[in-house]
Design a protein around this motif. Structure first.
Motif, mmCIF file in Angstrom:
data_model
loop_
_atom_site.group_PDB
_atom_site.id
_atom_site.type_symbol
_atom_site.label_atom_id
_atom_site.label_comp_id
_atom_site.label_asym_id
_atom_site.label_seq_id
_atom_site.Cartn_x
_atom_site.Cartn_y
_atom_site.Cartn_z
ATOM 1 N N VAL A 577 0.871 -1.175 0.000
ATOM 2 C CA VAL A 577 0.000 0.000 0.000
ATOM 3 C C VAL A 577 0.909 1.226 0.000
ATOM 4 N N LYS A 578 0.843 2.010 -1.101
ATOM 5 C CA LYS A 578 1.736 3.155 -1.254
ATOM 6 C C LYS A 578 1.039 4.445 -0.838
ATOM 7 N N GLY A 579 1.846 5.421 -0.452
ATOM 8 C CA GLY A 579 1.298 6.717 -0.069
ATOM 9 C C GLY A 579 2.357 7.578 0.573
ATOM 10 N N GLU A 580 2.113 8.894 0.574
ATOM 11 C CA GLU A 580 3.076 9.818 1.147
ATOM 12 C C GLU A 580 3.281 9.587 2.643
ATOM 13 N N ASP A 581 2.274 8.975 3.304
ATOM 14 C CA ASP A 581 2.381 8.747 4.742
ATOM 15 C C ASP A 581 3.001 7.400 5.082
ATOM 16 N N LYS A 582 3.409 6.637 4.069
ATOM 17 C CA LYS A 582 3.987 5.315 4.297
ATOM 18 C C LYS A 582 5.500 5.430 4.468
ATOM 19 N N PRO A 583 6.117 4.424 5.088
ATOM 20 C CA PRO A 583 7.569 4.484 5.333
ATOM 21 C C PRO A 583 8.367 4.364 4.036
ATOM 22 N N LEU A 584 9.528 5.004 4.021
ATOM 23 C CA LEU A 584 10.427 4.885 2.879
ATOM 24 C C LEU A 584 10.855 3.435 2.694
ATOM 25 N N ALA A 585 10.976 3.028 1.444
ATOM 26 C CA ALA A 585 11.416 1.664 1.150
ATOM 27 C C ALA A 585 12.934 1.647 1.069
ATOM 28 N N VAL A 586 13.538 0.996 2.053
ATOM 29 C CA VAL A 586 14.994 0.810 2.048
ATOM 30 C C VAL A 586 15.292 -0.654 2.290
ATOM 31 N N THR A 587 16.410 -1.125 1.757
ATOM 32 C CA THR A 587 16.784 -2.525 1.926
ATOM 33 C C THR A 587 17.366 -2.740 3.314
ATOM 34 N N THR A 588 17.642 -3.980 3.626
ATOM 35 C CA THR A 588 18.256 -4.314 4.917
ATOM 36 C C THR A 588 19.653 -3.705 5.022
ATOM 37 N N LYS A 589 20.229 -3.319 3.880
ATOM 38 C CA LYS A 589 21.544 -2.683 3.880
ATOM 39 C C LYS A 589 21.429 -1.159 3.846
ATOM 40 N N GLY A 590 20.195 -0.664 3.905
ATOM 41 C CA GLY A 590 19.988 0.780 3.939
ATOM 42 C C GLY A 590 19.947 1.446 2.578
ATOM 43 N N GLU A 591 19.839 0.682 1.503
ATOM 44 C CA GLU A 591 19.799 1.265 0.161
ATOM 45 C C GLU A 591 18.363 1.665 -0.185
ATOM 46 N N THR A 592 18.218 2.843 -0.792
ATOM 47 C CA THR A 592 16.887 3.335 -1.154
ATOM 48 C C THR A 592 16.331 2.576 -2.350
ATOM 49 N N ILE A 593 15.052 2.227 -2.264
ATOM 50 C CA ILE A 593 14.354 1.607 -3.389
ATOM 51 C C ILE A 593 13.488 2.680 -4.049
ATOM 52 N N TYR A 594 13.604 2.778 -5.374
ATOM 53 C CA TYR A 594 12.851 3.786 -6.115
ATOM 54 C C TYR A 594 11.603 3.174 -6.740
ATOM 55 N N ASP A 595 10.554 3.967 -6.764
ATOM 56 C CA ASP A 595 9.260 3.479 -7.233
ATOM 57 C C ASP A 595 9.181 3.611 -8.756
ATOM 58 N N PRO A 596 9.086 2.494 -9.491
ATOM 59 C CA PRO A 596 9.003 2.593 -10.957
ATOM 60 C C PRO A 596 7.759 3.340 -11.423
ATOM 61 N N ASP A 597 6.706 3.320 -10.624
ATOM 62 C CA ASP A 597 5.482 4.029 -11.008
ATOM 63 C C ASP A 597 5.638 5.543 -10.941
ATOM 64 N N LEU A 598 6.652 6.010 -10.217
ATOM 65 C CA LEU A 598 6.858 7.448 -10.076
ATOM 66 C C LEU A 598 7.984 7.970 -10.966
ATOM 67 N N ALA A 599 8.560 7.062 -11.773
ATOM 68 C CA ALA A 599 9.602 7.500 -12.714
ATOM 69 C C ALA A 599 8.982 8.450 -13.733
ATOM 70 N N ASP A 600 9.743 9.442 -14.140
ATOM 71 C CA ASP A 600 9.202 10.442 -15.067
ATOM 72 C C ASP A 600 10.317 10.935 -15.985
ATOM 73 N N ILE A 601 9.918 11.665 -17.011
ATOM 74 C CA ILE A 601 10.865 12.271 -17.947
ATOM 75 C C ILE A 601 10.626 13.776 -17.962
ATOM 76 N N GLU A 602 11.677 14.537 -17.801
ATOM 77 C CA GLU A 602 11.610 15.984 -17.884
ATOM 78 C C GLU A 602 12.367 16.443 -19.129
ATOM 79 N N ASN A 603 11.686 17.189 -19.993
ATOM 80 C CA ASN A 603 12.332 17.711 -21.201
ATOM 81 C C ASN A 603 13.004 19.041 -20.872
ATOM 82 N N VAL A 604 14.283 18.971 -20.642
ATOM 83 C CA VAL A 604 15.060 20.143 -20.245
ATOM 84 C C VAL A 604 15.506 20.901 -21.494
ATOM 85 N N PRO A 605 15.176 22.198 -21.616
ATOM 86 C CA PRO A 605 15.582 22.971 -22.792
ATOM 87 C C PRO A 605 17.084 22.882 -23.029
ATOM 88 N N TRP A 606 17.454 22.902 -24.293
ATOM 89 C CA TRP A 606 18.861 22.757 -24.652
ATOM 90 C C TRP A 606 19.698 23.884 -24.049
#
Length: 689
Positions: A577-606
């Motif tokens: 269950v995802k949400g802003e009020d949920k705990p950050l997803a980190v591994t047992t080694k403390g590495e951050t897990i990134y949410d593929p559903d929140l991946a995005d593309i920003e078109n940065v002007p040249w």
């Protein structure tokens, strides 16, 4: 020679012959009859004044059949050695005589006539007793240079081709480009070329059309040069040598014959001009995989490639060419197989003469897709990038809709130039001429409008002067480039096992589906135990449990068991269950897990700093967003390895969009009520006895 009255309707009279043979010849085969006979009759009329001299010399047998001295006798670049004419083939043995007549032409003319594959069609007519009548009818048309000049004959050909295209319901664009579009493109090509046009030192330049069709572009360019020279006194005016390539047999034959016949009505009376074979470089073959001019460079190019042309059958040759790198025509990349327009564009750029040889300039008519199709890193985007980096795009003109015979789509003329003026270096002019149109009195298929001479003059002046007045802008080409920078955000998730959803675990992936009954039971027990505890798990807690579960599964299942990560991914997907009020997803080694559903593309002007863009445009709204530095510019031969895949896109709306105020809803409602009332009254009248 037949004597046609002034104002004779050649097109309809010739097309009446198609109606005459309709029961014998299918409409799809009219091009094997109407077009070649029109060409044959034109050849015949042109040769009439010198026919006897040529045939008499042939009977003496002094020269070989292909001796060029026959051209000196015929005063043209072609000849016929026989005594035949369409009016003396005879009624009893017409087919044999006709084929003897065709085979008596010089090689260049004979090759054209044979490409129409007319022999089979003529045999069918002969068997039905109709061939003699067809020959006699064509013999009645006076197509001599005195009766029909070169431009008028070109018009006749093009109208016949248009009628043929309509008859078989095929795209007229496969055969011809409307004359107003041809004239506009040609005028834009020669705009600013006064030094060449005014030269009086016999300068020669080459003009190429890689999809020449019936050679309409080439003919119009030669016409414009003649028109320019008619305005002044020239002792040794500039000349253009036409080059063209076409894949379709009958269309190629029409184009080649048009160039062969080009000078037969020359008003100059120059015998050399009349004998010059302007068709010698009109070649047949598919431009994409059978380039007939691999080592040629051209000063000028004009072309209108077929819209939406698939290049499946040319794919092997195209990819081989692309593999040649910078030595090949398709170095920048390949577009989608469904549309080969950008292959033709690369062909044009690859054949532009280098600056030290006078430079190259081209006008190419295209649909809208080459402006913007393809995401960053795709073939089309990379091709545009290559054009920008080479600084060859000078101007793009948006044309009105409904000016082509078989399509109403928006079309554009691209002007390529590799020797721009200094003030235009790495700049592109956009001209919105979409409203520059005049209605036709009668529609021709989808063509309801034309670009008038006044419109052509206005567009050309805007291009030459570089006006910026609401319908034209000149902008830096970098405005059409950007970096597609990938961003990522940490996952916030709580894993809440639910026994009712357990079955979904076993359809999550093939390894999970392959679990045996004992393994599935172990997972069911775990889910039930966690559900009974009444508390959810963090990502790290779920990972630790998965490590234990994997060890247990190893003792009961030895065939294709899923690893720890596969099980963890299934738990997160099914029970997370995802949400802003949920705990950050980190591994047992403390590495951050990134949410593929929140991946995005920003078109940065040249040219804009990525961090600056993020701080201004992203972080104020999504504070935990980060740049994914693993996504770099890595696709295509132009890749620079920097963060973000380079993309390109050209949008006319960005510069010429005009907001239209929506209509008042009350006004619309009143119109609907009035319409309902009027319809009701009409129905009452209809139903009254």
């Amino acid at each position: 020679m037949a004597n046609n009255p002034k104002g004779f309707d050649y097109v309809n009279e010739i097309w009446n012959i198609a109606d005459y043979v309709r029961d014998v010849i299918r409409p799809a085969d009219y091009n094997k009859l109407i077009l070649p006979f029109a060409v044959l009759r034109r050849f015949e009329c042109a040769l009439e004044p010198t026919r006897e001299a040529v045939s008499n010399m042939a009977k003496r047998g002094v020269w070989d059949d292909d001796d060029p001295k026959y051209c000196a006798l015929s005063k043209h670049c072609f000849y016929n050695l026989t005594d035949f004419r369409l009016n003396n083939l005879g009624a009893s043995n017409t087919l044999e005589a006709l084929m003897g007549y065709v085979n008596g032409f010089s090689t260049n003319a004979r090759e054209v006539l044979q490409k129409f594959k007319m022999e089979g069609t003529c045999k069918d007519l002969f068997d039905k007793g109709m061939l003699y009548e067809v020959c006699t009818r064509f013999a009645s048309f006076d197509l001599s240079p005195e009766a029909v000049n070169d431009r008028e004959m070109s018009d006749i050909y093009e109208h016949l081709i248009q009628r043929y295209g309509e008859e078989i319901s095929q795209d007229a664009e496969d055969f011809m480009t409307p004359k107003d579009v041809v004239r506009l493109a040609t005028t834009l090509l020669f705009a600013g070329e006064d030094e060449f046009l005014k030269s009086d030192d016999g300068e020669i330049r080459k003009l190429y059309d890689g999809t020449c069709g019936t050679c309409g572009f080439l003919a119009d360019a030669l016409d414009q040069l003649d028109e320019w020279h008619d305005k002044g006194q020239f002792s040794s005016p500039a000349k253009i040598i036409p080059y063209g390539q076409e894949s379709e047999d009958a269309t190629w034959a029409m184009g080649k014959s048009a160039m062969m016949l080009r000078n037969i009505a020359s008003g100059s009376g120059d015998a050399f001009d009349q004998m010059s074979d302007l068709s010698r470089y009109i070649r047949q073959g598919d431009t994409l995989d059978n380039d007939q001019f691999p080592h040629e460079k051209f000063n000028y190019q004009l072309t209108n490639p077929p819209y939406g042309k698939k290049w499946e059958k040319e794919k092997a040759g195209v990819l081989d060419e692309a593999a040649l790198g910078e030595g090949g025509r398709f170095f920048a990349g390949v577009p989608f197989v469904s549309d080969g327009a950008m292959l033709f564009m690369q062909n044009v750029v690859s054949k532009m003469a280098p600056v030290e040889e006078g430079g190259g300039k081209a006008a190419i008519v295209l649909s809208g897709s080459p402006l913007f199709n393809g995401q960053a890193g795709s073939g089309p985007s990379s091709i545009r990038r290559w054009f920008f980096e080479r600084d060859v795009v000078e101007c793009i003109v948006k044309l009105p809709t409904n000016i082509f015979f078989r399509t109403g789509i928006a079309t554009y003329i691209w002007i390529f130039n590799n020797h721009k003026d200094e003030c235009r270096r790495h700049k592109i002019q956009l001209i919105d001429a979409s409203e520059c149109k005049s209605p036709l009195r009668k529609s021709l298929g989808n063509k309801r409008f034309e670009v008038s001479e006044e419109g052509i003059d206005w567009i050309t002046k805007v291009y030459v002067d570089g006006h910026d007045h609401g319908k034209s802008v000149i902008v830096d080409d970098k405005e059409f480039m950007y970096r597609a920078v990938a961003t990522k955000r940490p996952m916030r998730v709580e894993i809440i096992p639910n026994p009712e959803k357990t079955d979904a675990l076993f359809s999550f992936s093939k390894p999970m589906a392959a679990l045996d009954d004992d393994s599935r039971e172990l997972l069911r027990e775990w889910v039930q135990a966690k559900a009974d505890s009444g508390s959810g798990l963090t990502y790290a807690e779920a990972e630790a449990d998965c490590t234990k579960l994997t060890r247990k599964l190893d003792t009961v299942n030895h065939r294709g068991k899923p690893g720890k990560q596969k099980i963890l991914d299934a738990l997160v997907t099914v029970f997370g269950v995802k949400g802003e009020d949920k705990p950050l997803a980190v591994t047992t080694k403390g590495e951050t897990i990134y949410d593929p559903d929140l991946a995005d593309i920003e078109n940065v002007p040249w040219g804009m700093d990525v961090d600056e863009y993020m701080s201004k445009e992203v972080l104020p709204f999504v504070p935990d967003a980060e740049v994914d530095e693993s996504v770099v510019d890595s696709k295509g031969n132009l890749a620079d390895g920097e963060i973000g895949q380079v993309g390109t896109s050209i949008s006319f709306n960005r510069y010429f969009y005009e907001y239209e105020q929506p209509r008042d809803p009350n006004e619309i409602a009143e119109e609907i009520l009035e319409l309902e009332t009027s319809l009701g009254d009409e129905l009452k009248e209809l139903l009254q006895p």
